[in-house]
Design an enzyme around this catalytic site. Structure first.
Site, PDB file in Angstrom:
ATOM      1  N   GLU A   1      10.207   1.291  10.230  1.00 47.88           N
ATOM      2  CA  GLU A   1      11.126   2.423  10.069  1.00 47.88           C
ATOM      3  C   GLU A   1      10.316   3.655  10.434  1.00 47.88           C
ATOM      4  OE1 GLU A   1      14.162   2.188   9.632  1.00 47.88           O
ATOM      5  OE2 GLU A   1      14.313   0.122   8.958  1.00 47.88           O
ATOM      6  N   LEU A   2      10.558   4.205  11.612  1.00 51.32           N
ATOM      7  CA  LEU A   2       9.671   5.242  12.133  1.00 51.32           C
ATOM      8  C   LEU A   2      10.376   6.604  12.182  1.00 51.32           C
ATOM      9  CD1 LEU A   2       8.014   2.974  14.856  1.00 51.32           C
ATOM     10  CD2 LEU A   2       7.336   3.309  12.477  1.00 51.32           C
TER      11      LEU A   2
ATOM     12  N   SER B   1       5.340   7.402  10.292  1.00 46.13           N
ATOM     13  CA  SER B   1       5.458   8.050  11.603  1.00 46.13           C
ATOM     14  C   SER B   1       5.405   7.027  12.743  1.00 46.13           C
ATOM     15  CB  SER B   1       4.333   9.063  11.778  1.00 46.13           C
ATOM     16  OG  SER B   1       3.123   8.373  11.996  1.00 46.13           O
TER      17      SER B   1
ATOM     18  N   LYS C   1       0.879  -1.181   0.000  1.00 45.49           N
ATOM     19  CA  LYS C   1       0.000   0.000   0.000  1.00 45.49           C
ATOM     20  C   LYS C   1       0.909   1.221   0.000  1.00 45.49           C
ATOM     21  CE  LYS C   1      -1.620   2.559   3.239  1.00 45.49           C
ATOM     22  NZ  LYS C   1      -1.303   3.840   2.548  1.00 45.49           N
TER      23      LYS C   1
ATOM     24  N   GLU D   1       9.707  15.906  15.082  1.00 45.18           N
ATOM     25  CA  GLU D   1      10.374  15.818  13.787  1.00 45.18           C
ATOM     26  C   GLU D   1       9.807  16.952  12.918  1.00 45.18           C
ATOM     27  OE1 GLU D   1       9.519  12.114  11.827  1.00 45.18           O
ATOM     28  OE2 GLU D   1      11.501  12.095  10.905  1.00 45.18           O
TER      29      GLU D   1
ATOM     30  N   ALA E   1       1.819   5.311  -0.190  1.00 44.07           N
ATOM     31  CA  ALA E   1       1.192   6.491   0.416  1.00 44.07           C
ATOM     32  C   ALA E   1       0.167   7.080  -0.550  1.00 44.07           C
ATOM     33  CB  ALA E   1       2.264   7.519   0.730  1.00 44.07           C
ATOM     34  N   LYS E   2      -0.918   7.612  -0.003  1.00 45.13           N
ATOM     35  CA  LYS E   2      -1.980   8.151  -0.887  1.00 45.13           C
ATOM     36  C   LYS E   2      -1.512   9.407  -1.628  1.00 45.13           C
ATOM     37  CE  LYS E   2      -4.607  10.743   2.648  1.00 45.13           C
ATOM     38  NZ  LYS E   2      -3.388  11.307   3.196  1.00 45.13           N
TER      39      LYS E   2
ATOM     40  N   CYS F   1      13.431  11.199   6.925  1.00 47.62           N
ATOM     41  CA  CYS F   1      13.435  10.903   8.369  1.00 47.62           C
ATOM     42  C   CYS F   1      14.862  10.981   8.904  1.00 47.62           C
ATOM     43  CB  CYS F   1      12.773   9.570   8.661  1.00 47.62           C
ATOM     44  SG  CYS F   1      13.489   8.232   7.747  1.00 47.62           S
TER      45      CYS F   1
HETATM   46  C1  SIN Z   1      13.520   8.153   4.767  1.00 47.20           C
HETATM   47  O1  SIN Z   1      13.532   9.344   4.948  1.00 47.20           O
HETATM   48  O2  SIN Z   1      12.521   7.478   5.107  1.00 47.20           O
HETATM   49  C2  SIN Z   1      14.639   7.411   4.093  1.00 47.20           C
HETATM   50  C3  SIN Z   1      15.858   8.207   3.951  1.00 47.20           C
HETATM   51  C4  SIN Z   1      16.977   7.456   3.297  1.00 47.20           C
HETATM   52  O3  SIN Z   1      16.836   6.284   2.918  1.00 47.20           O
HETATM   53  O4  SIN Z   1      18.032   8.033   3.167  1.00 47.20           O
END
Ligand code: SIN
Length: 478
Positions: free
Chosen positions: A251-252, A230, A175, A382, A177-178, A285
């Site tokens: 992966e948050l 998130s 799925k 964040e 992201a929309k 992230c």
């Molecule tokens: C991310 O921001 O989710 C991934 C960043 C990256 O793989 O460098």
């Protein structure tokens, strides 16, 4: 002309959703609707899981070499279609073309790395300490994996999850992201063209993520959930996954400290700070969220970093002069603006930046803040936007304590010419990844992931491959 696939990809066929609903995809640089994509209903989620379940035994039965060669062909096909994929990324995500092309290369690299690894997925064999039995350990695939991918890397986060899953013999239901389903659907189509059999990859975008997930996670064949997004959503998915005791990788969120010691090479540090903050329009992230700078060079760093931030050209990612695109949507702009407003009300000073733009599209001006309270909303959350709070420090131990005093622990950056100090500080930071005099850290061959509430498990490297495997131990006598 950009070709867009706007239907669900289930069992190698395109279909409309069971309830025939569609949702708008918007170009964040213009605010214009660029496509209407089929929105998967719970029935479609279940059909995709059925299709993945049917395809899984045949895919797992292929030899590792066969799976490896198909994944290598997928790598080639993505590289051949780089421009087409990058165009779609810029259209629906807004990032500049150079970043979009960089993302396609990064996405393709996960296919190449895992193609190579597919043929080296080994277990072990030994004799028990008492000498009474042979001990065989093997790593079969988990089965059907649900993948929920983010909008900030619409291509690379698909391949970072799907490539190792496929290498290990799993089949997947994705799925996307929309905000960015078009890139995912194109990537799915291209992987099929490259030889991935029908049903091995199913792509089912939806506007109704909650009911989609509740249906899919309850499907009998689903054995794993892999999510990037998130921490809040991750917690919800973990609760649902717990009901079925599913394997997960998460992966948050991040809240990366960027630490600059007085002996750092300032040219390299400012360059690194720009990469760590502004890469992919400041929406990663891994983005530097809090800058801690030792007092002897604090003012010089603020000045030089602010001057460099002023050179950022904000605009439509198709313009070759643009170095930073829009934020993903209006809600993202409101959130960043709110964090900056709160910091200003608490006494922070804005060195550069004019806030949100009145232009069409979802733009936020690159901003540098000083005299920021620690802790405060802007250092605790964040930011996910082009805003850099800079904080002076004189006591390294207290700075490390402040850097670690967050529930997040994805990544941190340390700049110093004293490598022993850099590595020592790196070891004392509660972060799954640390860049020492280096801001671009991600690599298909490296284990990407966080400590604390930044996540569970790793993506990339051989760690990322074994996440998609079970461990079976066979005790044998002969
Ligand atoms: C991310 O921001 O989710 C991934 C960043 C990256 O793989 O460098």
């Amino acid at each position: 002309m950009i070709v867009m696939y706007t239907r669900l990809l289930i069992g190698g066929r395109w279909s409309d959703s069971a309830d025939e609903k569609r949702f708008d995809v918007v170009n964040p640089a213009t605010g214009d609707v660029i496509a209407q994509v089929a929105s998967a209903a719970p029935a479609d989620a279940l059909e995709a899981c059925d299709s993945a379940a049917t395809a899984q035994p045949g895919w797992a039965a292929k030899s590792p070499r066969e799976r490896s060669e198909i994944l290598m062909d997928c790598h080639e096909v993505l590289i051949e279609h780089s421009q087409e994929i990058a165009d779609l990324i810029t259209n629906e995500n807004g990032k500049p073309q150079a970043d979009a092309l960089g993302e396609v290369a990064y996405a393709a690299e996960f296919l190449r790395w895992n193609a190579e690894e597919a043929a080296r997925l080994h277990g072990s064999f030994g004799v028990s300490p008492a000498g009474d039995k042979r001990m065989i350990v093997r790593h079969p695939p988990v089965g059907v994996v649900l993948m929920i991918t983010p909008w900030n890397f619409p291509a690379a986060m698909i391949t970072r999850k799907a490539a190792p899953a496929l290498a290990a013999g799993n089949t997947v239901v994705i799925k996307p992201a929309k905000d960015t389903p078009l890139t995912a659907l194109l990537v799915g189509k291209l992987l099929g063209d490259a030889g991935v059999p029908a049903g091995v990859i199913n792509i089912v975008p939806t506007y109704s993520a909650g009911e989609w997930f509740e249906a899919a996670v309850a499907h009998r064949a689903v054995r794993m959930v892999s999510f990037t997004g998130s921490t809040g959503v991750g917690r919800t998915l973990l609760r649902h996954s717990a009901d079925r005791v599913l394997k997960t990788t998460m992966e948050l969120g991040g809240n990366a400290p960027f630490i600059v010691f007085a002996d750092a090479d300032l040219d390299a540090t400012v360059e690194g700070a720009m990469i760590a903050k502004m890469r992919h329009s400041a929406q990663t992230c891994t983005a530097a969220n809090r800058f801690f700078v030792e007092t002897p060079i604090y003012h010089e760093f603020v000045e030089r970093f602010s001057e460099t931030m002023k050179t950022v050209t904000l605009g439509n990612g198709f313009d070759p002069d643009v170095t930073c695109g829009p934020l993903i949507n209006a809600a993202a702009v409101a959130r960043v603006d709110d964090l900056v407003d709160k910091a200003l009300q608490d006494g922070a000073k804005r060195i550069i930046g004019h806030g949100r733009s009145d232009e069409k599209g979802f733009f936020y001006d690159p901003t540098v803040l000083v005299d920021v309270d620690v802790p405060s909303a802007i250092t605790e959350h964040e930011i996910f936007g082009p805003v850099a709070p800079i904080i002076p420090f004189s006591d390294a131990d207290r700075m490390i304590e402040a850097a670690n005093s967050t529930e997040m622990g994805l990544i941190a950056y340390v700049y110093t010419q004293d490598l022993a100090r850099g590595l020592g500080v790196a070891e004392s930071l509660e972060a799954g990844m640390v860049g020492v005099n280096r801001a671009a850290v991600s690599d298909a061959a490296a284990p990407f992931g966080g400590m604390k509430q930044s996540g569970l498990g790793r993506e990339g490297a051989s760690e990322g491959l074994y996440e998609f495997c079970e461990t079976q131990y066979i005790a044998a006598n002969w």
